[in-house]
Scaffold this active site. Structure first.
Site, PDB file in Angstrom:
ATOM      1  N   LYS A 212      -3.423   3.746  12.391  1.00  0.00           N
ATOM      2  CA  LYS A 212      -2.598   4.423  13.387  1.00  0.00           C
ATOM      3  C   LYS A 212      -2.856   5.928  13.346  1.00  0.00           C
ATOM      4  O   LYS A 212      -3.095   6.565  14.351  1.00  0.00           O
ATOM      5  CB  LYS A 212      -1.122   4.094  13.126  1.00  0.00           C
ATOM      6  CG  LYS A 212      -0.183   4.706  14.119  1.00  0.00           C
ATOM      7  CD  LYS A 212       1.251   4.235  13.878  1.00  0.00           C
ATOM      8  CE  LYS A 212       2.202   5.081  14.703  1.00  0.00           C
ATOM      9  NZ  LYS A 212       3.600   4.696  14.545  1.00  0.00           N
ATOM     10  N   GLU A 218      -6.877   5.552   1.879  1.00  0.00           N
ATOM     11  CA  GLU A 218      -7.614   4.326   1.557  1.00  0.00           C
ATOM     12  C   GLU A 218      -8.570   3.960   2.691  1.00  0.00           C
ATOM     13  O   GLU A 218      -9.747   3.661   2.473  1.00  0.00           O
ATOM     14  CB  GLU A 218      -6.630   3.151   1.343  1.00  0.00           C
ATOM     15  CG  GLU A 218      -5.753   3.271   0.119  1.00  0.00           C
ATOM     16  CD  GLU A 218      -4.459   4.031   0.363  1.00  0.00           C
ATOM     17  OE1 GLU A 218      -4.390   4.827   1.336  1.00  0.00           O
ATOM     18  OE2 GLU A 218      -3.531   3.852  -0.434  1.00  0.00           O
ATOM     19  N   GLY A 273       3.639   0.897  12.322  1.00  0.00           N
ATOM     20  CA  GLY A 273       2.503   0.220  11.680  1.00  0.00           C
ATOM     21  C   GLY A 273       2.788  -1.245  11.397  1.00  0.00           C
ATOM     22  O   GLY A 273       1.972  -2.127  11.680  1.00  0.00           O
ATOM     23  N   ARG A 274       3.957  -1.521  10.843  1.00  0.00           N
ATOM     24  CA  ARG A 274       4.273  -2.901  10.452  1.00  0.00           C
ATOM     25  C   ARG A 274       4.654  -3.770  11.644  1.00  0.00           C
ATOM     26  O   ARG A 274       4.960  -4.947  11.489  1.00  0.00           O
ATOM     27  CB  ARG A 274       5.363  -2.910   9.382  1.00  0.00           C
ATOM     28  CG  ARG A 274       6.613  -2.126   9.752  1.00  0.00           C
ATOM     29  CD  ARG A 274       7.491  -1.878   8.532  1.00  0.00           C
ATOM     30  NE  ARG A 274       8.661  -1.048   8.819  1.00  0.00           N
ATOM     31  CZ  ARG A 274       8.668   0.264   8.767  1.00  0.00           C
ATOM     32  NH1 ARG A 274       7.544   0.923   8.475  1.00  0.00           N
ATOM     33  NH2 ARG A 274       9.776   0.941   8.998  1.00  0.00           N
ATOM     34  N   GLU A 359       9.542  -2.477   3.999  1.00  0.00           N
ATOM     35  CA  GLU A 359       9.318  -1.109   4.466  1.00  0.00           C
ATOM     36  C   GLU A 359      10.376  -0.766   5.522  1.00  0.00           C
ATOM     37  O   GLU A 359      10.769   0.378   5.689  1.00  0.00           O
ATOM     38  CB  GLU A 359       7.900  -0.958   5.047  1.00  0.00           C
ATOM     39  CG  GLU A 359       7.417   0.477   5.069  1.00  0.00           C
ATOM     40  CD  GLU A 359       5.918   0.613   5.317  1.00  0.00           C
ATOM     41  OE1 GLU A 359       5.194   1.093   4.427  1.00  0.00           O
ATOM     42  OE2 GLU A 359       5.462   0.257   6.411  1.00  0.00           O
ATOM     43  N   HIS A 390       5.059 -25.807  -8.251  1.00  0.00           N
ATOM     44  CA  HIS A 390       4.500 -25.990  -9.593  1.00  0.00           C
ATOM     45  C   HIS A 390       4.393 -24.681 -10.349  1.00  0.00           C
ATOM     46  O   HIS A 390       3.689 -24.590 -11.348  1.00  0.00           O
ATOM     47  CB  HIS A 390       3.146 -26.693  -9.491  1.00  0.00           C
ATOM     48  CG  HIS A 390       3.280 -28.043  -8.870  1.00  0.00           C
ATOM     49  ND1 HIS A 390       3.575 -29.169  -9.595  1.00  0.00           N
ATOM     50  CD2 HIS A 390       3.235 -28.430  -7.565  1.00  0.00           C
ATOM     51  CE1 HIS A 390       3.672 -30.203  -8.775  1.00  0.00           C
ATOM     52  NE2 HIS A 390       3.477 -29.777  -7.530  1.00  0.00           N
ATOM     53  N   LYS A 510       2.075   9.554  -2.230  1.00  0.00           N
ATOM     54  CA  LYS A 510       0.824  10.008  -1.600  1.00  0.00           C
ATOM     55  C   LYS A 510       0.545  11.460  -1.967  1.00  0.00           C
ATOM     56  O   LYS A 510      -0.586  11.837  -2.294  1.00  0.00           O
ATOM     57  CB  LYS A 510       0.931   9.917  -0.068  1.00  0.00           C
ATOM     58  CG  LYS A 510       0.910   8.513   0.483  1.00  0.00           C
ATOM     59  CD  LYS A 510       0.864   8.578   2.012  1.00  0.00           C
ATOM     60  CE  LYS A 510       1.138   7.230   2.631  1.00  0.00           C
ATOM     61  NZ  LYS A 510       1.248   7.266   4.082  1.00  0.00           N
TER      62      LYS A 510
HETATM   63  O1  F6P Z   1       1.986   4.399   3.845  1.00  0.00           O
HETATM   64  C1  F6P Z   1       2.627   3.436   4.604  1.00  0.00           C
HETATM   65  C2  F6P Z   1       1.991   3.329   5.958  1.00  0.00           C
HETATM   66  O2  F6P Z   1       2.261   4.455   6.705  1.00  0.00           O
HETATM   67  C3  F6P Z   1       2.450   2.067   6.694  1.00  0.00           C
HETATM   68  O3  F6P Z   1       3.646   2.231   7.319  1.00  0.00           O
HETATM   69  C4  F6P Z   1       1.292   1.820   7.583  1.00  0.00           C
HETATM   70  O4  F6P Z   1       1.291   0.522   8.090  1.00  0.00           O
HETATM   71  C5  F6P Z   1       0.146   2.095   6.643  1.00  0.00           C
HETATM   72  O5  F6P Z   1       0.587   3.185   5.856  1.00  0.00           O
HETATM   73  C6  F6P Z   1      -1.171   2.406   7.276  1.00  0.00           C
HETATM   74  O6  F6P Z   1      -1.106   3.516   8.105  1.00  0.00           O
HETATM   75  P1  F6P Z   1      -2.248   3.843   9.141  1.00  0.00           P
HETATM   76  O7  F6P Z   1      -2.319   2.721  10.124  1.00  0.00           O
HETATM   77  O8  F6P Z   1      -1.851   5.126   9.791  1.00  0.00           O
HETATM   78  O9  F6P Z   1      -3.538   3.974   8.397  1.00  0.00           O
END
Ligand code: F6P
Length: 544
Positions: A212, A218, A273-274, A359, A390, A510
């Site tokens: 987003k 990452e 995002g979620r 979240e 199990h 972060k």
């Molecule tokens: O750090 C949490 C978050 O902001 C989530 O809410 C989101 O889904 C994820 O990181 C990834 O964010 P982006 O789509 O901006 O890379």
């Protein structure tokens, strides 16, 4: 209630007080008794809507409980909150944003306004572009830089930009294009990228960089690694245009990375995002299952949206599930909810729900900034059945913690093999039955169990569960299921008077990580507590 107005504190609502005293009366009532006293309970406490049969009779509730929970929903102005979301009001108050994932699945002729502008045409424009692109990749018309057909699609993203796509791919694998490979890279641990690409040929691989913000550490790290990996074989910078597309709200960062914005699929700040698996973030899903199936998925979401918006609370699936969750979380002090899909295709569904639920509702202050004096979001977790039986079911049956369970089962399997499906479903019913009714000491004794062993073999029962039964797992059904939980989360957040749509709690880690990275690069000497400093020193020694 307008979002910024100070609401009557939850614990001061008359329904809350009534529920508190009602809990005192019902807390020891046994499901065995409730069923014995009402032979029709099983059929009565169930809702059949949109092809989803929800049996909620095995919950520790009476008609009075339900009446009070609906009263709580009314006093919390749940109806008003739902309407405000659908109207595009900025109910995400801490980010001053509308919350309109429902617009992502609205039909073409719908009108949903954000700041006076109808957003539905834009949604469909992106969907049409995605469809055209997905068709080209699937058919082989979109070729790689060396004119080879794209056989592999790797989605790089994290959180909502990963969990939805990977969950949906796994869930709808039956409907996927089998001559293509789909992989998902999320972790900044290089192992994730290395293993996902170990057997892939860059000439045949398309990367979808899903983020987003397009700034997530990452994802950007993995995206740069993917770029190097591709260029190492393809050599030419021009290859990027054929092997990289972006899904983002941030066009500036996308072009800075080197992806032509013509190869970018956008979405909007009013998509959390979620809540984004049905936006362009679902591009990998669309390539996997085809545009037609993706639209069926959206249609399923939309059906559930309409149900949530219009059905009376007594027959409203997400409202019922949300209120039951509040009941256990706040009155029985249940800490967790187990989601137990009896379908191997839904193996990533609990992981997906963890972000959606935790979240969203892991918040400790109300909309007006006051510290809550009640429990908010429970911990969601789970695994597909029968595997979980199990491993951790022992604790649900005989442990000291109350864990409400959601069982999800299907009438038909997508892979009929002998009697596998009946065996699977027999276990769904058996688990719900065992949890609710248990096995008394008398029953255990009657089996000839020696006295000393009796307490160990007693099942107390009275463990609550919902059972969701659906005919067969289809794209529509997946859409309905996800929307069911989305709106259940909304219901809970509305009751708890929290902002279910921000996520400030992920920020501090972060920022601290960024500082520590500079330290590990030897650029600064950081100041930490003695534990963190020692750990960093030990790490430096280990890494050599
Ligand atoms: O750090 C949490 C978050 O902001 C989530 O809410 C989101 O889904 C994820 O990181 C990834 O964010 P982006 O789509 O901006 O890379």
């Amino acid at each position: 209630m307008a979002t910024t107005e100070k609401a009557v504190p939850l614990t001061q609502l008359s329904a809350w007080k009534a529920l508190t005293s009602h809990y005192g009366q019902i807390k020891d009532v046994q499901l065995r008794t409730l069923f014995a006293d009402d032979s029709g309970r099983g059929e009565r406490l169930a809702v059949d809507a949109l092809g989803i049969y929800l049996d909620y009779s095995k919950n520790r509730i009476t008609d009075e409980t339900l009446k009070l929970l609906f009263k709580l929903a009314d006093e919390s102005d749940l109806r008003g909150r739902i309407d405000a979301m659908f109207r595009g009001e900025k109910i995400n108050i801490t980010e001053n944003r509308a919350v309109l994932h429902v617009a992502l699945r609205a039909p073409k002729d719908a009108t949903i306004l954000v700041d006076g502008k109808n957003v539905v045409p834009e949604v469909h424009e992106v969907l049409d572009r995605m469809s055209a692109f997905a068709d080209r990749v699937r058919s082989g018309a979109w070729l790689g830089h060396t004119s080879k057909r794209i056989k592999n699609v790797v989605n790089i993203g994290i959180g909502g930009s990963d969990l939805g796509p990977v969950m949906a791919y796994e869930a709808l694998r039956h409907y996927s294009q089998r001559d293509m490979v789909f992989r998902f890279v999320s972790n900044v641990d290089g192992t994730d990228f290395a293993e996902a690409t170990i057997d892939l040929d860059p000439e045949e691989t398309l990367f979808i960089i899903s983020s987003k913000t397009f700034t997530t550490l990452e994802t950007m790290t993995n995206a740069h690694t993917a770029r190097e990996w591709s260029l190492k074989k393809l050599g030419d910078e021009k290859a990027i245009a054929k092997h990289f597309v972006a899904v983002s709200t941030n066009a500036a960062e996308v072009s800075k990375f080197g992806i032509d914005t013509a190869n970018m699929f956008g979405f909007w700040d009013w998509v959390g995002g979620r809540y984004s698996m049905d936006s362009a973030i679902g591009l990998s899903t669309m390539i996997a299952v085809g545009p037609e199936n993706f639209r069926k998925l959206l249609a399923g979401f939309h059906e559930m949206d309409e149900h949530f918006r219009t059905a009376p609370f007594e027959k409203n699936l997400p409202v019922l599930m949300g209120l039951l969750s509040v009941w256990y979380n706040d009155f029985f002090d249940a800490q967790t909810v187990a989601v137990l899909p009896y379908d191997q295709y839904l193996k990533r569904f609990p992981a997906y729900l963890q972000q959606l639920t935790m979240e969203s509702n892991g918040k400790h202050v109300t909309l007006s900034g006051d510290h809550v004096d009640y429990e908010t979001g429970p911990i969601f977790w789970g695994e597909p059945g029968t595997n979980g039986q199990h491993s951790f079911y022992q604790l649900i049956h005989q442990g000291t913690k109350l864990i409400p369970c959601d069982f999800i089962g299907f009438g038909k399997t997508l892979n009929p093999l002998g009697d596998h499906h009946d065996l699977l479903m027999a276990n769904v019913f058996a688990q719900g039955e065992a949890l609710a009714f248990g096995k008394t000491a008398e029953q255990v004794k009657a089996e000839g169990t020696p006295n000393w062993l009796v307490p160990h073999r007693v099942f107390e029962g009275n463990r609550p569960s919902n059972t969701i039964l659906i005919e067969i797992l289809t794209p529509e059904v997946l859409g309905k299921l996800v929307a069911l939980y989305e709106h259940s989360v909304f219901t809970q957040g509305a009751i708890w008077q929290i902002d279910s749509f921000d996520q400030w709690g992920v920020e501090l880690g972060k920022v601290l990580a960024k500082n520590i990275i500079t330290e590990l690069e030897g650029k600064i000497v950081g100041k930490h507590d003695s534990s963190t400093s020692t750990l960093i020193d030990e790490y430096k020694k280990l890494r050599g």
